[in-house]
Scaffold this active site. Sequence first.
Site, mmCIF file in Angstrom:
data_model
loop_
_atom_site.group_PDB
_atom_site.id
_atom_site.type_symbol
_atom_site.label_atom_id
_atom_site.label_comp_id
_atom_site.label_asym_id
_atom_site.label_seq_id
_atom_site.Cartn_x
_atom_site.Cartn_y
_atom_site.Cartn_z
ATOM 1 N N ASP A 139 41.717 31.155 39.167
ATOM 2 C CA ASP A 139 42.632 32.139 38.593
ATOM 3 C C ASP A 139 43.691 31.393 37.792
ATOM 4 O O ASP A 139 44.564 30.740 38.358
ATOM 5 C CB ASP A 139 43.266 32.954 39.725
ATOM 6 N N HIS B 191 40.976 35.505 37.796
ATOM 7 C CA HIS B 191 41.889 36.500 38.380
ATOM 8 C C HIS B 191 41.124 37.707 38.920
ATOM 9 O O HIS B 191 41.509 38.300 39.931
ATOM 10 C CB HIS B 191 42.873 36.937 37.297
ATOM 11 N N ASP B 192 40.061 38.078 38.253
ATOM 12 C CA ASP B 192 39.243 39.222 38.668
ATOM 13 C C ASP B 192 38.686 39.087 40.082
ATOM 14 O O ASP B 192 38.253 40.086 40.670
ATOM 15 C CB ASP B 192 38.058 39.393 37.707
ATOM 16 N N SER C 192 47.487 41.014 42.399
ATOM 17 C CA SER C 192 48.108 40.876 41.076
ATOM 18 C C SER C 192 49.458 41.604 41.065
ATOM 19 O O SER C 192 50.286 41.371 41.949
ATOM 20 C CB SER C 192 47.140 41.428 40.018
ATOM 21 N N ARG D 81 43.475 45.019 25.276
ATOM 22 C CA ARG D 81 42.527 44.900 26.385
ATOM 23 C C ARG D 81 41.668 43.649 26.256
ATOM 24 O O ARG D 81 41.339 43.003 27.248
ATOM 25 C CB ARG D 81 41.642 46.141 26.432
#
Lengths: 394, 394
Positions: B333, B366-367, B156, B226
């Site tokens: 992602d 993405h994680d 990232s 968040r």
Amino acid sequence: MIPCLIATPQTFRFTEPLALRSGAVLPAYELVVETYGTLNAARSNAVLICHALNASHHVAGCQIDASGQALARSEGWWNNMIGPGKPVDTERYFVIGVNNLGSCFGSTGPTHHNPATGQPWGADFPVLTVEDWVQAQARLLDAMGIQTLAAVMGGSLGGMQALSWTLQYPHRVRHAVVIASAPNLTAENIAFNEVARRAIVTDPDFHAGHYLKHHTLPRRGLRIARMIGHITYLSDDVMNEKFGRSLQPRAGEDSTRAAELAYRYCTQEVEFQIESYLRHQGDKFSAYFDANTYLLITRALDYFDPARAYGGSLRAALARAQASFLLVSFSTDWRFSPARSREIVQALMENGRNVSYAEIDAPHGHDAFLLDDPRYHQLVRCYFQRSVAQEVAA
Amino acid sequence: MIPCLIATPQTFRFTEPLALRSGAVLPAYELVVETYGTLNAARSNAVLICHALNASHHVAGCQIDASGQALARSEGWWNNMIGPGKPVDTERYFVIGVNNLGSCFGSTGPTHHNPATGQPWGADFPVLTVEDWVQAQARLLDAMGIQTLAAVMGGSLGGMQALSWTLQYPHRVRHAVVIASAPNLTAENIAFNEVARRAIVTDPDFHAGHYLKHHTLPRRGLRIARMIGHITYLSDDVMNEKFGRSLQPRAGEDSTRAAELAYRYCTQEVEFQIESYLRHQGDKFSAYFDANTYLLITRALDYFDPARAYGGSLRAALARAQASFLLVSFSTDWRFSPARSREIVQALMENGRNVSYAEIDAPHGHDAFLLDDPRYHQLVRCYFQRSVAQEVAA
């Protein structure tokens, strides 16, 4: 002024209590309505238009001032689709726009007074579902003396109402036009709604939903909610095309050379054009939209799930439908993707229903359903001319 | 306790002023660092790990308490990737984790005191860029007596730093491992960052970034930020699989039958499990993360754009790179999609660089770059064994 269909809102008052899905009962209520065109003698040419989050009964035409002059920028939210000679032709159909319960555009909602207390309903307004809205719309048709709709039509949340009409009143709908919609929200859809709601509810000016009593408005939260919403209405493609990484010119800077501007290195002020656009959308929205309405409408979206009562089987849920269907989706819509429309199409076909489906290759994301794409409009025009018109004439 | 590599943070103090891209100068600063493994005699086996938004120098191993006991749940953020016998093998490499400037995990940042005023920096901390971080990391290597990195690696925003290393210090990097990254942010990426920042900045407890002076913290804004971030880290697929439309059981309800629970019809309380999950993530994050750090790091993401100085040509921008590259992306992602990694791969190939690329079919969005996918880990392991190791031994 461009010649414009004149839209005149009417208010219908209902005194028979409305039992809602939540178990709550709305003792009496008003619905604000606009109609365009003329109901034929057979009462067979009525088309009901259902609205999504940020819309109302003002679907087509222009609003006029006291002297009868059309107001600038007062066109209805689907004015490109509905009107004389338009895809939904008001020379042929009697089109009804109705503002849903819980809204902040005229029909009974949280900014109105709760007759039990004499105070604004605020957060005490009962929680609503798509099914409740459809039930209220059916009573409106009763009041108008319309037994059967030639068509019910809507995009996004409006498409959910159109679909629900075919299940709640299968014999009162000949055609359902369901655009950019879905059979329910995904976890990600709910997640976006929830963040928007949290932004509103945790705004210190929200006062647990009774901000009107405190003479304040949770504008910060509404701004954030709208900014989040706006991102999900657009596609990555169209955002890149419209804004890309261009910087926002400041006073004295040449706006035609935005690509060559130097970074200003700031964290709290606007740097990129996309930021300016989103802030503007948030500001505009927070000046007129009611926060409790936002909560109610996003919750109605979350709750919509006709398959739920059938163990998750959409096929079983849609077995009740008798209407013919047109479904439309847009290739870059990532809020309600084409795959979600195809789930509905599949379930209808498994039930042997008459269903047409088109996936329009459009760059505009979810917002495409409101825009003037020629293939999309031609498709709706043809569907009304070839399919809906047949039974109206018959 | 499971045997665990012991991680011991060290602080490096730098007194030579750091000139930042913004034009500001940081007079003196500290970087907090952890290292794992042993630097070889040739000083050729160093691997620098760059971190993303919510991470730090604590990359691998466990933290210990005063008595030398490993603390529960204290594993570094990439502990599945880095350690003895792991894909990046600390038996072979000297791995360096460094906390970036502007962070809230130890290195000099907005919660520290501004020597010019004796007050916390707060919003006066200078705006940072990826290039500034890389420059500070290069000085750290100088201080450690390391001229050349065997590899620089990150996911990232960490991948952006790894890429920037190959452009700012082309002769100090042999390999760059750039995972789930992008050559710049799209308008949509910037839009999500901006909404998160607006949530923070418009929190009445933000006080224009000087909340510490007001003895308060903008927790509401951080929570919303968040929650938004979290949605973009996950894929729609994995959210549907983990949470779907399941309701959150309440006291006395059977959590194993969540699918059969009845709607509670509420707008402000939790109804769906995904809501509970997001609220929990927001609460946790807002308890430890600094709001000014959030603004600085998201802005560094927005600003990263090596092609900008080359009229938008990524090919021209990457011509300086001398390193060999491994790029990895993940199919689901949508924050930094595979297409963005392929842009980097394409530009490197056009420059005749040595580049390997893998697109891992993983459901986690993405994680995924932080998760323990066997194909992904095997790929990194092989790259280090076959490519990075060669030159370390030579």
